[in-house]
Design a protein around this motif. Structure first.
Motif, PDB file in Angstrom:
ATOM      1  N   ALA A  30     -31.876  19.073 -34.407  1.00 19.40           N
ATOM      2  CA  ALA A  30     -32.106  18.002 -35.390  1.00 19.40           C
ATOM      3  C   ALA A  30     -31.276  16.772 -35.046  1.00 19.40           C
ATOM      4  O   ALA A  30     -31.778  15.641 -35.040  1.00 19.40           O
ATOM      5  CB  ALA A  30     -31.785  18.495 -36.801  1.00 19.40           C
ATOM      6  N   ASP A  44     -29.891  15.994 -32.100  1.00 17.67           N
ATOM      7  CA  ASP A  44     -30.324  15.415 -30.816  1.00 17.67           C
ATOM      8  C   ASP A  44     -31.536  14.529 -31.024  1.00 17.67           C
ATOM      9  O   ASP A  44     -31.631  13.423 -30.474  1.00 17.67           O
ATOM     10  CB  ASP A  44     -30.703  16.525 -29.820  1.00 17.67           C
ATOM     11  CG  ASP A  44     -29.481  17.206 -29.236  1.00 17.67           C
ATOM     12  OD1 ASP A  44     -28.367  16.761 -29.505  1.00 17.67           O
ATOM     13  OD2 ASP A  44     -29.661  18.205 -28.499  1.00 17.67           O
ATOM     14  N   ARG A  45     -32.486  15.024 -31.825  1.00 19.87           N
ATOM     15  CA  ARG A  45     -33.704  14.249 -32.084  1.00 19.87           C
ATOM     16  C   ARG A  45     -33.355  12.929 -32.770  1.00 19.87           C
ATOM     17  O   ARG A  45     -33.961  11.896 -32.494  1.00 19.87           O
ATOM     18  CB  ARG A  45     -34.657  15.043 -32.977  1.00 19.87           C
ATOM     19  CG  ARG A  45     -35.376  16.154 -32.242  1.00 19.87           C
ATOM     20  CD  ARG A  45     -36.235  16.984 -33.166  1.00 19.87           C
ATOM     21  NE  ARG A  45     -37.305  17.594 -32.405  1.00 19.87           N
ATOM     22  CZ  ARG A  45     -38.544  17.112 -32.319  1.00 19.87           C
ATOM     23  NH1 ARG A  45     -38.898  16.040 -33.007  1.00 19.87           N
ATOM     24  NH2 ARG A  45     -39.440  17.699 -31.573  1.00 19.87           N
ATOM     25  N   MET A  46     -32.382  12.972 -33.657  1.00 16.05           N
ATOM     26  CA  MET A  46     -32.062  11.774 -34.440  1.00 16.05           C
ATOM     27  C   MET A  46     -31.253  10.750 -33.653  1.00 16.05           C
ATOM     28  O   MET A  46     -31.376   9.557 -33.877  1.00 16.05           O
ATOM     29  CB  MET A  46     -31.300  12.215 -35.694  1.00 16.05           C
ATOM     30  CG  MET A  46     -31.356  11.231 -36.823  1.00 16.05           C
ATOM     31  SD  MET A  46     -33.026  10.979 -37.420  1.00 16.05           S
ATOM     32  CE  MET A  46     -32.990  11.854 -38.957  1.00 16.05           C
ATOM     33  N   PHE A  47     -30.401  11.196 -32.735  1.00 14.30           N
ATOM     34  CA  PHE A  47     -29.448  10.255 -32.133  1.00 14.30           C
ATOM     35  C   PHE A  47     -29.564  10.094 -30.617  1.00 14.30           C
ATOM     36  O   PHE A  47     -28.908   9.236 -30.056  1.00 14.30           O
ATOM     37  CB  PHE A  47     -28.015  10.642 -32.536  1.00 14.30           C
ATOM     38  CG  PHE A  47     -27.770  10.408 -34.000  1.00 14.30           C
ATOM     39  CD1 PHE A  47     -27.506   9.135 -34.474  1.00 14.30           C
ATOM     40  CD2 PHE A  47     -27.875  11.440 -34.909  1.00 14.30           C
ATOM     41  CE1 PHE A  47     -27.334   8.901 -35.825  1.00 14.30           C
ATOM     42  CE2 PHE A  47     -27.698  11.220 -36.267  1.00 14.30           C
ATOM     43  CZ  PHE A  47     -27.426   9.938 -36.728  1.00 14.30           C
TER      44      PHE A  47
END
Lengths: 237, 240
Positions: free
Chosen positions: B156, B158-161
């Motif tokens: 989650a 990694d996907r966001m940042f």
């Protein structure tokens, strides 16, 4: 900007949106490039989800000022003058287009229209997407449970969509994605997801280097085949 | 699995982790062979994964939290009590950890992060070490300015940042990249970010069709050159 989300599950539709309106402008700068002033005015009391007398919900997102007027008042005027208890949901997108044709400005705003169509005693979920910048609309396919969101889409899109990252050789490799089992969602799960989506979008903007366009305060409207009610609606205080 | 994060900013460091351990049960056939593994038959939401040490360093454990039937969380508490003193230098700790866990008979597949200050340097200097007990090795993580490191169930975050691309037909389109301005973070911002990261991961695991390996609340420890302090620490309480 804004964030709005529509989640359709077997036993109903959840429509939710934030309440932030930001005013921004660009100032000329004699000593260098123009300066874009973000958040010159912020209000967290703009309603962006509307309940119609025919049990439908309408939720615009994008630019919230048209011909110098706040879009909230404009939408209320549209609903008062055009939507009645027996208005067919399928007619609303064209009504919106005709109504907004009367304004001089073509604003960058998209409107969700969600609710139920009743035909021969059978209720069917419907979702339309109206584009105000070119006064067109499309009907979205919501024959299966799922979620559709608009406005500041990036945070939730990053969590849900199939994504890739660059590998060491310059190619693209998929990032793991885990299914969301929308078909098993209860209406409460849909409400929980809507709240999560709004809160996550607002909180993520706080940490990303960008203006905070989305508020955590939200309105949540529930649409059922023969009923529409507010689960959360911020009132004047 | 777990989720834990270290945010290091100019004022100090924040270590945060969840408290969940998801345990499996082996189902045996009549021949005594494992015929099936039942995942997540017992959820323990009171496993400590963030530790403070007498020398004001912090430790995070991640990965497999049991070795046989032995709780590695308890083993870590014992290690700290018996091996770390007020004057233990942070750079001695990775080898002390390897020596301590190397004597275990059952395999230990646990990763460990140590964070804190090198107090023996002229100016207190932030240090982070990563120790892999399965590989019996460690390395110092080079810190080039303020930032954050997260581990465990990291998808989650990694996907966001991270820099990410979506695919439309055959074209890859990059998402807007709005890098976090770590250099302007106060210690409070770092605490807020840690709590945000834990909540995001916990909630997203709730909605994804995955075993719920993150949860049970959070422990949040701050470390500054002056010492360490719990911001949030789950204590034992009377059962309901």
């Amino acid at each position: 900007m804004s964030y709005s989300i529509v989640i359709n599950v077997t036993d109903g539709i959840v429509m939710a949106s934030d309440r932030r309106l930001t005013y921004q402008r660009t100032e000329e700068n004699d000593d260098g490039p123009p300066v874009h002033l973000n958040n010159e005015f912020i209000t967290d009391s703009t309603r962006k989800t509307f309940k119609c007398p025919n049990g439908c919900g309408i939720s615009p997102s994008g630019i919230f000022v048209i011909d110098g007027m706040n879009l909230e008042a404009v939408m209320e005027d549209f609903i008062d003058k055009n939507i009645h208890e027996y208005t067919d949901i399928n007619a609303i997108p064209q009504m919106l287009i005709d109504y907004f044709r009367g304004f001089v400005e073509r604003i960058d705003n998209n409107i969700f229209v969600a609710g139920y169509e009743q035909k021969d005693g059978v209720f069917k979920q419907k979702l339309f997407y109206v584009y105000l910048h070119n006064l067109t609309y499309v009907e979205m396919d919501i024959s299966y449970p799922g979620a559709t969101w608009d406005g500041e889409r990036d945070a939730i899109s990053r969590l849900i969509l199939d994504l890739y990252r660059k590998d060491e050789r310059g190619g693209y490799e998929p990032i793991p994605n885990y299914t969301i089992l929308w078909r098993y969602f209860t209406l409460q799960d849909a409400v929980d997801f809507a709240r999560f989506a709004l809160k996550t979008t607002a909180q993520t903007h706080r940490f990303w280097s960008m203006p905070e366009y989305v508020s955590e305060e939200s309105d949540i409207l529930i649409l059922k085949p023969q009923d529409a009610y507010w689960l959360q609606k911020i009132e004047l205080q | 699995m777990s989720f834990s994060i270290i945010v290091h900013v100019e004022e100090g460091m924040v270590l945060a982790g969840d408290r969940r351990a998801l345990l499996d049960k082996n189902i045996y056939n009549t021949r005594g062979e494992i015929s099936r593994i039942e995942r997540g038959v017992f959820i323990n939401d009171s496993i400590q994964k963030v530790f403070t040490c007498p020398n004001d360093a912090g430790i995070i454990i991640d990965g497999s939290l049991y070795s046989g039937n032995k709780s590695l969380s308890l083993s870590m508490a014992n290690f700290i009590e018996s091996k770390i003193y007020e004057n233990t230098a942070i750079n001695e700790m990775p080898q002390l950890l390897l020596d301590y866990f190397n004597r275990f008979i059952e395999p230990v597949n646990m990763d460990i992060y140590i964070a804190g200050y090198d107090k023996k340097a002229k100016e207190p200097k932030q240090k982070i070490y990563f120790i892999s007990l399965s590989k019996l090795s460690y390395r110092e993580i080079a810190l080039e300015g303020p930032g954050a490191i997260w581990q465990g169930d990291r998808v989650a975050m990694d996907r966001m940042f991270d820099r990410v691309w979506s695919k439309k037909e055959e074209e890859y389109i990059e998402f807007n990249d709005n890098p976090v301005l770590w250099e302007y973070f106060s210690l409070q911002d770092a605490i807020d970010f840690s709590e945000y990261a834990l909540e995001l991961t916990d909630r997203m695991m709730h909605f994804w069709s995955l075993p719920k390996t993150v949860g049970g609340g959070a422990d949040v420890l701050i470390i500054t050159p002056k010492g360490s302090q719990w911001v949030e620490e789950k204590k034992v309480h009377r059962g309901s």
